[in-house]
Scaffold this active site. Structure first.
Site, PDB file in Angstrom:
ATOM      1  N   HIS A  57      12.460  -4.869   4.262  1.00 54.18           N
ATOM      2  CA  HIS A  57      12.451  -5.577   3.190  1.00 54.18           C
ATOM      3  C   HIS A  57      13.698  -5.099   2.103  1.00 54.18           C
ATOM      4  O   HIS A  57      13.652  -3.950   2.103  1.00 54.18           O
ATOM      5  CB  HIS A  57      11.000  -5.364   2.324  1.00 54.18           C
ATOM      6  CG  HIS A  57       9.959  -6.162   2.985  1.00 54.18           C
ATOM      7  ND1 HIS A  57       8.988  -5.762   3.321  1.00 54.18           N
ATOM      8  CD2 HIS A  57      10.063  -7.487   3.444  1.00 54.18           C
ATOM      9  CE1 HIS A  57       8.009  -6.478   3.985  1.00 54.18           C
ATOM     10  NE2 HIS A  57       8.759  -7.677   4.044  1.00 54.18           N
ATOM     11  N   TYR A 110      -3.598  -5.126   2.657  1.00 53.65           N
ATOM     12  CA  TYR A 110      -4.105  -6.779   2.355  1.00 53.65           C
ATOM     13  C   TYR A 110      -3.756  -7.259   3.963  1.00 53.65           C
ATOM     14  O   TYR A 110      -2.966  -6.995   4.742  1.00 53.65           O
ATOM     15  CB  TYR A 110      -3.288  -7.639   1.599  1.00 53.65           C
ATOM     16  CG  TYR A 110      -1.878  -7.198   1.455  1.00 53.65           C
ATOM     17  CD1 TYR A 110      -0.794  -7.443   2.505  1.00 53.65           C
ATOM     18  CD2 TYR A 110      -1.279  -6.517   0.075  1.00 53.65           C
ATOM     19  CE1 TYR A 110       0.460  -7.004   2.266  1.00 53.65           C
ATOM     20  CE2 TYR A 110      -0.025  -6.172   0.262  1.00 53.65           C
ATOM     21  CZ  TYR A 110       0.827  -6.610   1.078  1.00 53.65           C
ATOM     22  OH  TYR A 110       2.280  -6.167   1.011  1.00 53.65           O
ATOM     23  N   HIS A 163       8.607   1.073   5.012  1.00 50.46           N
ATOM     24  CA  HIS A 163       8.811   0.345   3.889  1.00 50.46           C
ATOM     25  C   HIS A 163       8.295   1.342   2.587  1.00 50.46           C
ATOM     26  O   HIS A 163       8.080   2.182   2.580  1.00 50.46           O
ATOM     27  CB  HIS A 163       7.680  -0.600   3.941  1.00 50.46           C
ATOM     28  CG  HIS A 163       7.839  -1.830   5.243  1.00 50.46           C
ATOM     29  ND1 HIS A 163       8.076  -3.045   4.644  1.00 50.46           N
ATOM     30  CD2 HIS A 163       7.560  -1.690   6.451  1.00 50.46           C
ATOM     31  CE1 HIS A 163       8.319  -3.586   6.105  1.00 50.46           C
ATOM     32  NE2 HIS A 163       8.095  -2.844   7.040  1.00 50.46           N
ATOM     33  N   SER A 164       8.244   0.597   1.574  1.00 50.01           N
ATOM     34  CA  SER A 164       7.703   1.226   0.043  1.00 50.01           C
ATOM     35  C   SER A 164       7.016  -0.067  -0.688  1.00 50.01           C
ATOM     36  O   SER A 164       7.490  -1.101  -0.399  1.00 50.01           O
ATOM     37  CB  SER A 164       8.769   1.800  -0.451  1.00 50.01           C
ATOM     38  OG  SER A 164       9.759   0.758  -1.222  1.00 50.01           O
ATOM     39  N   TYR A 165       6.377   0.221  -1.397  1.00 47.59           N
ATOM     40  CA  TYR A 165       5.687   1.586  -2.006  1.00 47.59           C
ATOM     41  C   TYR A 165       4.348   1.360  -1.864  1.00 47.59           C
ATOM     42  O   TYR A 165       3.855   0.210  -1.882  1.00 47.59           O
ATOM     43  CB  TYR A 165       6.237   1.735  -3.247  1.00 47.59           C
ATOM     44  CG  TYR A 165       5.952   0.544  -4.405  1.00 47.59           C
ATOM     45  CD1 TYR A 165       4.686   0.956  -5.066  1.00 47.59           C
ATOM     46  CD2 TYR A 165       6.739  -0.506  -4.624  1.00 47.59           C
ATOM     47  CE1 TYR A 165       4.280  -0.113  -6.033  1.00 47.59           C
ATOM     48  CE2 TYR A 165       6.515  -1.434  -5.393  1.00 47.59           C
ATOM     49  CZ  TYR A 165       4.886  -1.266  -6.231  1.00 47.59           C
ATOM     50  OH  TYR A 165       4.689  -2.253  -7.102  1.00 47.59           O
ATOM     51  N   ARG A 199      13.685  -9.540  -1.596  1.00 48.18           N
ATOM     52  CA  ARG A 199      12.794  -8.883  -0.545  1.00 48.18           C
ATOM     53  C   ARG A 199      13.223  -9.498   1.175  1.00 48.18           C
ATOM     54  O   ARG A 199      13.165  -8.824   1.930  1.00 48.18           O
ATOM     55  CB  ARG A 199      11.403  -9.370  -0.620  1.00 48.18           C
ATOM     56  CG  ARG A 199      10.249  -9.095   0.347  1.00 48.18           C
ATOM     57  CD  ARG A 199       8.926  -9.332  -0.203  1.00 48.18           C
ATOM     58  NE  ARG A 199       8.054  -9.607   0.870  1.00 48.18           N
ATOM     59  CZ  ARG A 199       7.088  -8.769   1.185  1.00 48.18           C
ATOM     60  NH1 ARG A 199       6.958  -7.633   0.807  1.00 48.18           N
ATOM     61  NH2 ARG A 199       6.174  -8.896   2.041  1.00 48.18           N
ATOM     62  N   GLU A 233       4.233   3.039   4.110  1.00 48.52           N
ATOM     63  CA  GLU A 233       4.601   2.496   2.671  1.00 48.52           C
ATOM     64  C   GLU A 233       4.843   3.881   2.219  1.00 48.52           C
ATOM     65  O   GLU A 233       3.919   4.593   1.753  1.00 48.52           O
ATOM     66  CB  GLU A 233       3.418   2.090   2.056  1.00 48.52           C
ATOM     67  CG  GLU A 233       3.122   0.375   2.857  1.00 48.52           C
ATOM     68  CD  GLU A 233       4.013  -0.662   1.703  1.00 48.52           C
ATOM     69  OE1 GLU A 233       5.172  -0.516   1.430  1.00 48.52           O
ATOM     70  OE2 GLU A 233       3.292  -1.629   1.569  1.00 48.52           O
ATOM     71  N   GLU A 274      13.392  -2.415  -0.700  1.00 52.98           N
ATOM     72  CA  GLU A 274      12.717  -1.111  -0.598  1.00 52.98           C
ATOM     73  C   GLU A 274      13.494   0.156  -0.135  1.00 52.98           C
ATOM     74  O   GLU A 274      13.678   0.591   0.869  1.00 52.98           O
ATOM     75  CB  GLU A 274      11.581  -1.398   0.541  1.00 52.98           C
ATOM     76  CG  GLU A 274      10.523  -2.648  -0.010  1.00 52.98           C
ATOM     77  CD  GLU A 274       9.898  -2.867   1.034  1.00 52.98           C
ATOM     78  OE1 GLU A 274       9.595  -2.467   2.098  1.00 52.98           O
ATOM     79  OE2 GLU A 274       8.739  -3.931   0.564  1.00 52.98           O
TER      80      GLU A 274
END
Ligand code: L98
Ligand code: ZN
Length: 354
Positions: A113, A293, A241-243, A171, A315, A116
């Site tokens: 992404h 999610y 990834h983050s966050y 993104r 993350e 990030e």
């Protein structure tokens, strides 16, 4: 407004959409965001060269890739696994002691992404640490003697470049297709794992657009092809990834537990406590669907279903105070603590090779 809307209770919405609350009706960035963007650069003025404690532009990462590989030929090699949509080379680094026979491997990517930024910073940090501690740190030495570590420092290069030049909160990829005026697909919804069934959008204008078909994004296809070709060697897949400070594992496309759930959970908890031991940063571990999610089409689920058992999504920091705009002063501590988690997973994988 920036921080108060980013409470943990709104995490699901927040992680994907916090940036949008700072857009006014004409889509112009409001002052708060501009200020926050400038506040990231608390690591001093930007040097002309690459720095491990700054957010480097793509051009700097690209030239760093070439120079780090040529200065350490016995431990590192590079190969281009394909080009991005806009034609930039995707250069994969291979770290490990040269061997006449093929070695088991770990694959790690950063920057799926675009916005990030702490993620590519971590991959660069990892490469530096691996090279500088080989020969002195017994764990790193043994890891690189016995295994190879593939590192893709920036997966979504076109998007990353766009966040530096045009829109800090971008993104997706930057691909175009006739029939839609919107650009890009979400490269973490475009893998062939329950593709576009939940937590993804079929609207090309959405930030979670799953693409027109699995692997429609050339960057995803290039990496998927590489992993398929090297499937028998690759024992672990790590994607950064983050966050939100989470360490997640399959599944995200279904609520069903992975066949290796208990082992994956045990390793994630061990890695999280190693991470916490340095600065006290708390991570939560669990399957993606229930911990963050449900979201289909992710690289972790795809790698796991291909047969790469140790498949994890990091993350990184923080939990929403700065979000994607993590100040540069946090690059060093974030990378140092994340190293402990990655090394924990690598040591576990290495120990269980034979
Ligand atoms: S920004 C990363 C985020 C995410 C994805 C997954 C977080 C944790 C796990 N994996 C997945 N297969 N959905 C996201 O892509 O939204
Ligand atoms: Zn992400």
């Amino acid at each position: 407004m920036w921080t108060s809307t980013c409470l943990p209770s709104t995490l699901t919405w927040c992680t994907l959409s916090c940036s949008r609350v700072t857009l006014n009706t004409s889509g112009v960035l409001i002052e708060d965001l501009q200020e926050a963007i400038e506040a990231q650069e608390d690591g001093g003025p930007s040097p002309r060269t690459h720095s491990y404690t700054k957010y480097n532009t793509w051009d700097k990462v690209h030239s760093w890739t070439a120079s780090i590989a040529s200065s350490n030929p016995s431990l590192i090699s590079k190969q281009v696994i394909g080009n991005t949509y806009e034609g930039r080379p995707m250069t994969l680094l291979k770290l490990g002691k040269k061997s006449s026979s093929s070695k088991p491997a770990i694959f790690m990517d950063c920057g799926i992404h675009a916005r990030e930024w702490i993620s590519p910073a971590f991959c660069q940090w990892f490469v530096k640490e691996a090279l500088s501690t080989y020969g002195s740190d017994s764990q790193m030495t043994s890891l690189l003697n016995e295994m190879d570590v593939y590192v893709l420092p920036v997966f979504n290069i076109d998007g990353y470049d766009y966040t530096h030049k045009s829109n800090r909160m971008w993104r997706k990829t930057r691909s175009r297709k006739s029939g839609s005026s919107c650009t890009g697909a979400d490269p973490n919804r475009n893998w062939n794992a329950g593709w576009c069934s939940m937590g993804a959008s079929s609207n090309p204008c959405s930030d979670t657009f799953c693409g027109y078909s699995p692997e429609s994004e050339i960057e995803v296809k290039n990496v998927a092809d590489f992993i398929r070709r090297n499937k028998s060697a690759i024992k672990a897949y790590l994607t950064v990834h983050s966050y939100s400070q989470l360490l997640l594992f399959p599944y995200s496309y279904t609520y069903e537990l992975a066949a290796d759930h208990s082992e994956l959970m045990k390793v994630a908890e061990g890695a999280s406590s190693a991470l916490r031991s340095l600065y006290g940063t708390r991570y939560t571990s669990g399957p993606g669907a229930t911990t963050i999610y449900p979201a289909a089409g992710g690289s972790d689920d795809w790698a796991y279903d291909l047969g790469v058992k140790y498949s994890y999504t990091f993350e990184l920091r923080d939990t929403g105070r700065y979000g994607f705009l993590l100040p540069e002063s946090q690059i060093k501590p974030t990378c140092e603590e994340t190293m402990l988690a990655v090394k924990y997973i690598a040591a576990y994988v290495q120990k269980n090779l034979y």
